[in-house]
Each structure stands twice: as structure tokens, then as C-alpha cells.
Design an enzyme around this catalytic site. Structure first.
Site, short mmCIF file in Angstrom:
data_model
loop_
_atom_site.label_atom_id
_atom_site.label_comp_id
_atom_site.label_asym_id
_atom_site.label_seq_id
_atom_site.Cartn_x
_atom_site.Cartn_y
_atom_site.Cartn_z
N SER A 147 0.85 -1.18 0.00
CA SER A 147 0.00 0.00 0.00
C SER A 147 0.89 1.23 0.00
O SER A 147 2.08 1.15 0.35
CB SER A 147 -0.88 -0.01 1.26
OG SER A 147 -1.49 1.24 1.49
N TYR A 160 -3.09 -0.50 10.11
CA TYR A 160 -2.98 -0.85 8.69
C TYR A 160 -1.60 -0.45 8.16
O TYR A 160 -0.93 -1.24 7.48
CB TYR A 160 -4.08 -0.13 7.93
CG TYR A 160 -4.13 -0.42 6.45
CD1 TYR A 160 -4.72 -1.58 5.97
CD2 TYR A 160 -3.62 0.49 5.52
CE1 TYR A 160 -4.79 -1.84 4.61
CE2 TYR A 160 -3.69 0.24 4.16
CZ TYR A 160 -4.28 -0.93 3.70
OH TYR A 160 -4.34 -1.17 2.35
#
Length: 264
Positions: A147, A160
Site C-alpha cells: 500500500s 494498517y
């Protein structure tokens, strides 16, 4: 004789969480490049069945299995079934993931650990057990879904970002250990994509939509199909000497401190 470096005919690809969204988009790309597709979900047989029907409607050979990527015994059992019923796993995309948006000071330890377990420990478990077969057979491709949060922080996504930052480094360590077995391990880092989850914030006038449109040099949200090229490349012979890299498919966000102005 010419060789199509991007042809995946005869390959079997496992895409965890490939029953919807970005995982499904990448799986369709691999399927249309010739691969047999295997997807999983952790809780819904209906989701698996619906996804398989959608793949088959596009002429893609597809199979679905129900298992939890954080349960090693279930993962081992599923891998054995897949390789017995479908074929040896040549390509693995660790796509399954979750996110909990909570400020650090308010986040429960259990919630932090739950995100890390799915987004980081899950890819470790699945890769470890798929790689055993790849080593025996003399090669394979592993793609970890990283990501932009592997590189940047943002409010309320500490768990995350921690997991994705860890996954970036796990990718590099997998590459380091397994390259000698002809296994190429790389990552894909998506930017902000137009999915059903982001639909409510992609309307004109929404502050976050304005932020993304202004922050992205390409001037748009990504389309899920924009991930297919990177996924096919990292799954194919074209990437046989590419190892330990994260390919950021982000419209240029990480390349700039802000959207370039029109001023000279």
C-alpha cells in the site's frame, strides 16, 4: 521463435480475498492472460460462489475455497486441496486484508493486533506454505499487496500502515531467501481506487475527493483494472529477474509533494 513474455497459459494462480474489488480485478487480468484462477474467502460460501460465477461468465477457468488466511492448519489443508484438485500453485497474490480506522489513542490493542494478523501474519502463513511447493518444483511468483501506507502515514490507520510497512519488508526478506529457488517475490502498492467502498467519498465536493484529485498528478482515482498490468507483469516470465520490489500503482502520488501547478 518469439515468446509471449506475458502469457500465463497453463499456470495456476491463487488470489486470496479475490471474491470482489481489487483482488477480483487482478484475478480477471491473470485469467484473461491464460491462468487458472483460484480465489478464497474466509466466511461466505455465497461470496465464493458468486465470484466463481462472475469469472466463468467471462470465460475464465476459476475455482473457489473457503478458508482463513490466519489459520495455518486451514491454510495447509486448503493448499493441499487446491494442488490436488486444480494444480500446483504457480502464482500467489496475497490480497486478503482488513482496515480499522481508529485514532491511535483510542484504538484497542485487540483491534490493532487483528489488523496485523490478517494483513501481515496472513501473507506470512500463506506464502510460507505455498513456497514449499514452489521450491520443490523449481520456481514461482509471489505478489504481496502492499500500500502507499507502506511508505506514508495518515490519520487513523496506524494498524494498517504498520502491517503494510511490515509487509513491504517481509516481501524483501522473502525475495532474499527464496530468489535462489527461482521464486520472484514482489509487491504491488495501490493508490486510491474507485471501488464500491470509496463510492460515498468520491462525489464532487466531498473534502476527501477534492484532496485525492488535487494530490494525484494523474488527476483521477484509479480504476481497479489499472492494477492488471502490474499483476500480469509480476506473475509472468517478463519479471523473472525482478525481485524484492514494490510497484506503486498510484497515479504518481508518491512521486510528488503535491499536484504540479500550472505555473512555469
Amino acid at each position: 521463435m518469439s515468446i509471449n513474455l506475458f502469457d500465463l497459459t497453463g499456470k495456476t494462480a491463487l488470489i486470496t480475498g479475490g471474491v470482489h474489488g481489487l483482488g477480483m480485478a487482478m484475478a480477471k487480468g491473470l485469467g484473461h492472460a491464460g491462468a487458472k484462477i483460484v480465489v478464497n474467502d474466509h466466511s461466505s460460501q455465497e461470496a465464493v460462489n458468486n465470484a466463481i460465477a462472475e469469472y466463468k461468465a467471462e470465460g475464465i477457468e476459476a475455482y473457489g475455497y473457503l478458508f482463513d488466511v490466519t489459520d495455518e492448519n486451514a491454510v495447509i489443508e486448503a493448499i493441499n486441496k487446491i494442488e490436488s484438485e486444480v494444480g500446483p500453485i504457480d502464482i500467489l497474490i496475497n490480497n486478503a486484508g482488513i482496515i480499522k480506522r481508529t485514532p491511535i489513542i483510542e484504538m484497542e490493542v485487540a483491534d490493532f493486533e487483528a489488523v496485523v494478523k490478517v494483513d501481515l501474519t496472513g501473507p506470512f502463513i500463506v506464502s510460507k506454505n505455498v513456497a514449499k511447493g514452489m521450491i520443490t518444483r523449481g520456481g514461482g511468483k509471489i505478489i504481496n499487496m502492499c500500500s502507499m501506507m507502506s511508505e506514508l502515514g495518515r490519520d487513523s490507520v496506524s494498524a494498517y500502515a504498520s502491517a503494510k510497512g511490515g509487509l513491504k519488508m517481509l516481501t524483501k526478506n522473502m525475495a532474499t531467501e527464496w530468489a535462489k529457488f527461482n521464486i520472484q517475490t514482489n509487491g504491488i502498492g495501490p493508490g486510491y481506487f474507485a471501488t464500491s467502498q470509496t463510492a460515498p467519498i468520491r462525489v464532487n465536493g466531498h473534502p476527501f475527493n477534492e484532496f485525492i484529485m488535487g494530490r494525484t498528478p494523474a488527476g483521477r482515482w484509479g480504476n481497479p483494472d489499472d492494477l492488471q498490468g502490474a499483476a500480469i507483469f509480476l506473475s509472468s516470465k517478463a519479471s523473472d529477474f525482478v525481485n524484492g520490489h514494490i510497484v506503486y500503482v498510484d497515479g504518481g502520488i508518491l512521486a510528488t509533494i503535491g499536484k504540479p501547478s500550472n505555473e512555469n
